[in-house]
Write an enzyme that holds these catalytic residues in place. Sequence first.
Site, PDB file in Angstrom:
ATOM      1  N   MET A   1      12.112 109.761 -51.914  1.00  0.00           N
ATOM      2  CA  MET A   1      12.435 109.525 -53.324  1.00  0.00           C
ATOM      3  C   MET A   1      12.131 108.094 -53.741  1.00  0.00           C
ATOM      4  O   MET A   1      12.248 107.741 -54.897  1.00  0.00           O
ATOM      5  CB  MET A   1      13.909 109.825 -53.599  1.00  0.00           C
ATOM      6  CG  MET A   1      14.887 108.909 -52.883  1.00  0.00           C
ATOM      7  SD  MET A   1      16.584 109.364 -53.273  1.00  0.00           S
ATOM      8  CE  MET A   1      17.175 107.843 -53.970  1.00  0.00           C
ATOM      9  N   VAL A   4       8.904 101.823 -50.632  1.00  0.00           N
ATOM     10  CA  VAL A   4       9.372 100.546 -50.095  1.00  0.00           C
ATOM     11  C   VAL A   4       8.178  99.611 -49.915  1.00  0.00           C
ATOM     12  O   VAL A   4       7.209  99.954 -49.246  1.00  0.00           O
ATOM     13  CB  VAL A   4      10.115 100.741 -48.753  1.00  0.00           C
ATOM     14  CG1 VAL A   4      10.584  99.403 -48.212  1.00  0.00           C
ATOM     15  CG2 VAL A   4      11.300 101.684 -48.928  1.00  0.00           C
ATOM     16  N   ASP A 113      22.268 111.466 -43.477  1.00  0.00           N
ATOM     17  CA  ASP A 113      20.805 111.587 -43.399  1.00  0.00           C
ATOM     18  C   ASP A 113      20.284 110.798 -42.194  1.00  0.00           C
ATOM     19  O   ASP A 113      19.302 110.069 -42.292  1.00  0.00           O
ATOM     20  CB  ASP A 113      20.174 111.100 -44.706  1.00  0.00           C
ATOM     21  CG  ASP A 113      18.739 111.591 -44.887  1.00  0.00           C
ATOM     22  OD1 ASP A 113      18.344 112.559 -44.194  1.00  0.00           O
ATOM     23  OD2 ASP A 113      18.013 111.001 -45.702  1.00  0.00           O
TER      24      ASP A 113
HETATM   25  N1  ADP Z   1      14.353  96.851 -44.771  1.00  0.00           N
HETATM   26  C1  ADP Z   1      13.190  97.395 -44.425  1.00  0.00           C
HETATM   27  N2  ADP Z   1      12.280  96.681 -43.719  1.00  0.00           N
HETATM   28  C2  ADP Z   1      11.095  97.245 -43.366  1.00  0.00           C
HETATM   29  N3  ADP Z   1      10.736  98.506 -43.651  1.00  0.00           N
HETATM   30  C3  ADP Z   1      11.598  99.282 -44.342  1.00  0.00           C
HETATM   31  C4  ADP Z   1      12.862  98.771 -44.763  1.00  0.00           C
HETATM   32  N4  ADP Z   1      13.511  99.762 -45.428  1.00  0.00           N
HETATM   33  C5  ADP Z   1      12.699 100.830 -45.417  1.00  0.00           C
HETATM   34  N5  ADP Z   1      11.543 100.559 -44.764  1.00  0.00           N
HETATM   35  C6  ADP Z   1      10.421 101.504 -44.540  1.00  0.00           C
HETATM   36  O1  ADP Z   1      10.332 102.399 -45.643  1.00  0.00           O
HETATM   37  C7  ADP Z   1      10.589 103.744 -45.214  1.00  0.00           C
HETATM   38  C8  ADP Z   1      11.399 104.502 -46.275  1.00  0.00           C
HETATM   39  O2  ADP Z   1      12.606 103.818 -46.505  1.00  0.00           O
HETATM   40  P1  ADP Z   1      13.958 104.602 -46.820  1.00  0.00           P
HETATM   41  O3  ADP Z   1      14.989 103.586 -47.180  1.00  0.00           O
HETATM   42  O4  ADP Z   1      14.272 105.520 -45.706  1.00  0.00           O
HETATM   43  O5  ADP Z   1      13.525 105.390 -48.147  1.00  0.00           O
HETATM   44  P2  ADP Z   1      13.504 106.934 -48.538  1.00  0.00           P
HETATM   45  O6  ADP Z   1      14.688 107.102 -49.409  1.00  0.00           O
HETATM   46  O7  ADP Z   1      12.215 107.090 -49.256  1.00  0.00           O
HETATM   47  O8  ADP Z   1      13.578 107.744 -47.279  1.00  0.00           O
HETATM   48  C9  ADP Z   1      11.340 103.600 -43.887  1.00  0.00           C
HETATM   49  O9  ADP Z   1      11.147 104.730 -43.076  1.00  0.00           O
HETATM   50  C10 ADP Z   1      10.694 102.352 -43.313  1.00  0.00           C
HETATM   51  O10 ADP Z   1       9.451 102.666 -42.705  1.00  0.00           O
HETATM   52 MG    MG Z   2      14.581 107.540 -45.650  1.00  0.00          MG
END
Ligand code: ADP
Ligand code: MG
Length: 303
Positions: A1, A4, A113
């Site tokens: 959703m 990043v 999750d």
């Molecule tokens: N703080 C962070 N530092 C580096 N990479 C990140 C970070 N947060 C998210 N990511 C990358 O972005 C991807 C998606 O982030 P996430 O928060 O899980 O979003 P979504 O809600 O789309 O699943 C993660 O699997 C990771 O690869």
């Molecule tokens: Mg995620």
Amino acid sequence: MAVVYCAKDLRLGRTVALKLLAPEYTRNDAFRRRFAQESRVAAAIDHPNIVPVFEAGEADGILYIAMCFVAGFDLRALLDREGPLPVPAALRIASQLASALDAAHARDLVHRDVKPGNVLVGKGVDSDHPEHVYLTDFGLAKKSLSLTGFTSAGEFVGTLDYVAPERIAGRPVDGRSDQYSLACVVHETLAGAPPFRRADHLELLWAHQYDPPPALSKDRPDIPGEVDEVLRRALAKIPDDRYDTCLEFVAALRGAVGEAGPRGRTPTLVDPRVRAACAEPDGDRVEVPDPPPWADPVLRTDR
Ligand SMILES: Nc1ncnc2c1ncn2[C@@H]1O[C@H](COP(=O)(O)OP(=O)(O)O)[C@@H](O)[C@H]1O
Ligand SMILES: [Mg+2]
């Protein structure tokens, strides 16, 4: 959703991870609420294995969360690259995740999750702590004992590989539902695949509900059969039959692996230079220190 980005905080000159709610969701109230709550939940749990949130808000109609950038991999990418991990590395990852989860549970929050894509594996501080693991993405987190099936709009997105039976049945969830998901992740880090794999979603949901988990020691002859027993308990269909806490589960796991594991040293799984390919807006590269000698090359010793 969300999307990043690796971004630059122009005020402080630091690299941050900037998470933006995808444009197709910005007009959807449920997703907006979920996104806003994510930053509040993550910020409320001050724990070394939960990504620090720097700032969150809305700018030009775009919802954002700015957080600490973790130079490394998410566990999904790491497993896709490495396959099953050495036992000591899998245990190091599991115990840091368990600590983060128990901290959330102590605040009466259920992550809901837990999966490899929501686990970030960065470089650790020294050779005794080769990786530093962060639990991320609290977008689905809820107070424990809330009644939640997949009924409300946008409630469930993504994979069913790690979902606890009580969530499928719409029964109340608590920290032990995260323990079930953690056990699925642990199974995958050691076996290369989550415990239940089925041809379609319905079969997979059925398996979580009714099928006994497969014995891990069949796929990994280097792992003693006691581990199967520990995983079976964490993957119990009824929450009362699981461990009380995630750390208790991991402690049992550590006890069960015996020779295969706990004190064994393995080099870090993370080569931070991989993420250095992430360009900053001004064309510079993110500054990531060179890995120490023990981390380079990334070796697999006990597979
Ligand atoms: N703080 C962070 N530092 C580096 N990479 C990140 C970070 N947060 C998210 N990511 C990358 O972005 C991807 C998606 O982030 P996430 O928060 O899980 O979003 P979504 O809600 O789309 O699943 C993660 O699997 C990771 O690869
Ligand atoms: Mg995620």
